[in-house]
Design an enzyme around this catalytic site. Sequence first.
Site, mmCIF file in Angstrom:
data_model
loop_
_atom_site.group_PDB
_atom_site.id
_atom_site.type_symbol
_atom_site.label_atom_id
_atom_site.label_comp_id
_atom_site.label_asym_id
_atom_site.label_seq_id
_atom_site.Cartn_x
_atom_site.Cartn_y
_atom_site.Cartn_z
ATOM 1 N N HIS A 1 32.388 -14.896 -29.058
ATOM 2 C CA HIS A 1 31.446 -15.232 -30.122
ATOM 3 C C HIS A 1 31.984 -16.434 -30.898
ATOM 4 O O HIS A 1 33.151 -16.433 -31.313
ATOM 5 C CB HIS A 1 31.329 -14.076 -31.139
ATOM 6 C CG HIS A 1 30.719 -12.815 -30.615
ATOM 7 N ND1 HIS A 1 29.389 -12.476 -30.837
ATOM 8 C CD2 HIS A 1 31.243 -11.786 -29.911
ATOM 9 C CE1 HIS A 1 29.145 -11.282 -30.291
ATOM 10 N NE2 HIS A 1 30.250 -10.849 -29.735
ATOM 11 N N SER B 1 17.926 -15.509 -13.681
ATOM 12 C CA SER B 1 16.832 -14.541 -13.566
ATOM 13 C C SER B 1 16.337 -14.083 -14.942
ATOM 14 O O SER B 1 15.239 -13.544 -15.067
ATOM 15 C CB SER B 1 17.258 -13.334 -12.708
ATOM 16 O OG SER B 1 18.320 -12.653 -13.324
ATOM 17 N N ASP C 1 23.133 -16.484 -29.612
ATOM 18 C CA ASP C 1 22.989 -15.033 -29.685
ATOM 19 C C ASP C 1 21.558 -14.683 -30.123
ATOM 20 O O ASP C 1 21.000 -15.303 -31.024
ATOM 21 C CB ASP C 1 24.004 -14.448 -30.679
ATOM 22 C CG ASP C 1 24.178 -12.950 -30.506
ATOM 23 O OD1 ASP C 1 25.271 -12.529 -30.080
ATOM 24 O OD2 ASP C 1 23.220 -12.196 -30.792
ATOM 25 N N GLN D 1 31.955 -3.763 -28.903
ATOM 26 C CA GLN D 1 31.451 -4.408 -27.682
ATOM 27 C C GLN D 1 30.237 -3.645 -27.164
ATOM 28 O O GLN D 1 30.306 -2.430 -26.945
ATOM 29 C CB GLN D 1 32.537 -4.469 -26.594
ATOM 30 C CG GLN D 1 32.056 -5.212 -25.349
ATOM 31 C CD GLN D 1 33.136 -5.404 -24.285
ATOM 32 O OE1 GLN D 1 34.269 -4.941 -24.437
ATOM 33 N NE2 GLN D 1 32.775 -6.075 -23.208
ATOM 34 N N SER D 2 29.116 -4.360 -26.992
ATOM 35 C CA SER D 2 27.889 -3.713 -26.535
ATOM 36 C C SER D 2 27.435 -4.238 -25.172
ATOM 37 O O SER D 2 26.617 -3.602 -24.514
ATOM 38 C CB SER D 2 26.766 -3.908 -27.562
ATOM 39 O OG SER D 2 26.508 -5.277 -27.753
ATOM 40 N N VAL D 3 27.929 -5.406 -24.770
ATOM 41 C CA VAL D 3 27.594 -5.964 -23.452
ATOM 42 C C VAL D 3 28.897 -6.064 -22.658
ATOM 43 O O VAL D 3 29.842 -6.735 -23.082
ATOM 44 C CB VAL D 3 26.933 -7.355 -23.579
ATOM 45 C CG1 VAL D 3 26.675 -7.943 -22.195
ATOM 46 C CG2 VAL D 3 25.627 -7.269 -24.373
ATOM 47 N N HIS E 1 32.594 -12.114 -23.318
ATOM 48 C CA HIS E 1 31.949 -13.186 -24.074
ATOM 49 C C HIS E 1 32.733 -13.463 -25.336
ATOM 50 O O HIS E 1 33.263 -12.547 -25.962
ATOM 51 C CB HIS E 1 30.488 -12.847 -24.410
ATOM 52 C CG HIS E 1 30.310 -11.486 -25.009
ATOM 53 N ND1 HIS E 1 30.312 -10.332 -24.253
ATOM 54 C CD2 HIS E 1 30.153 -11.088 -26.298
ATOM 55 C CE1 HIS E 1 30.160 -9.287 -25.040
ATOM 56 N NE2 HIS E 1 30.072 -9.717 -26.302
ATOM 57 N N ASN F 1 35.049 -8.999 -28.918
ATOM 58 C CA ASN F 1 35.050 -7.559 -29.149
ATOM 59 C C ASN F 1 35.448 -6.898 -27.829
ATOM 60 O O ASN F 1 34.867 -7.199 -26.785
ATOM 61 C CB ASN F 1 33.663 -7.075 -29.580
ATOM 62 C CG ASN F 1 33.286 -7.589 -30.962
ATOM 63 O OD1 ASN F 1 34.147 -7.704 -31.839
ATOM 64 N ND2 ASN F 1 32.021 -7.917 -31.163
#
Length: 113
Positions: free
Chosen positions: A101, A12, A29, A93-95, A99, A86
């Site tokens: 990296h 989506s 990224d 960590q922001s999301v 994940h 992270n």
Amino acid sequence: MDCIFCGIVNGSLPTELIYEGDQIVAFRDITPQAPTHVLIVPREHIESVAALGEAHTPLLGEMFLAAQEIAQQEGIGETGYRLVFNCGRAAGQSVDHLHLHLLGGRKLGWPPG
Ligand code: AMP
């Protein structure tokens, strides 16, 4: 649930996937911190490393082997690269969708900031 990476996984949120595996996808990224900066993401929504359990062991193996393969594809397999999870806000960590990296293509400093 409004999760950016779930949106990428389910299509989506259109994003070029550079790798697709049974349990994972990988894409670049959006704010690269190195010439190669790829995110390796499980199809399953898992919040972070802190939410992992023993049942996720095969998934983690797939994530690391994909990182190894993508690093080769990106031409950094021999020169070197860094893999980072992270976990939590203090670590950056922001999301909140697990994940890994994959960073490389330049000399990376240590310790990280
Ligand atoms: P972290 O800060 O460890 O949670 O990493 C999240 C990463 O996701 C950051 O490096 C962001 O630049 C990246 N990111 C956020 N949204 C997108 C997106 N739509 N496509 C690609 N990368 C993204």
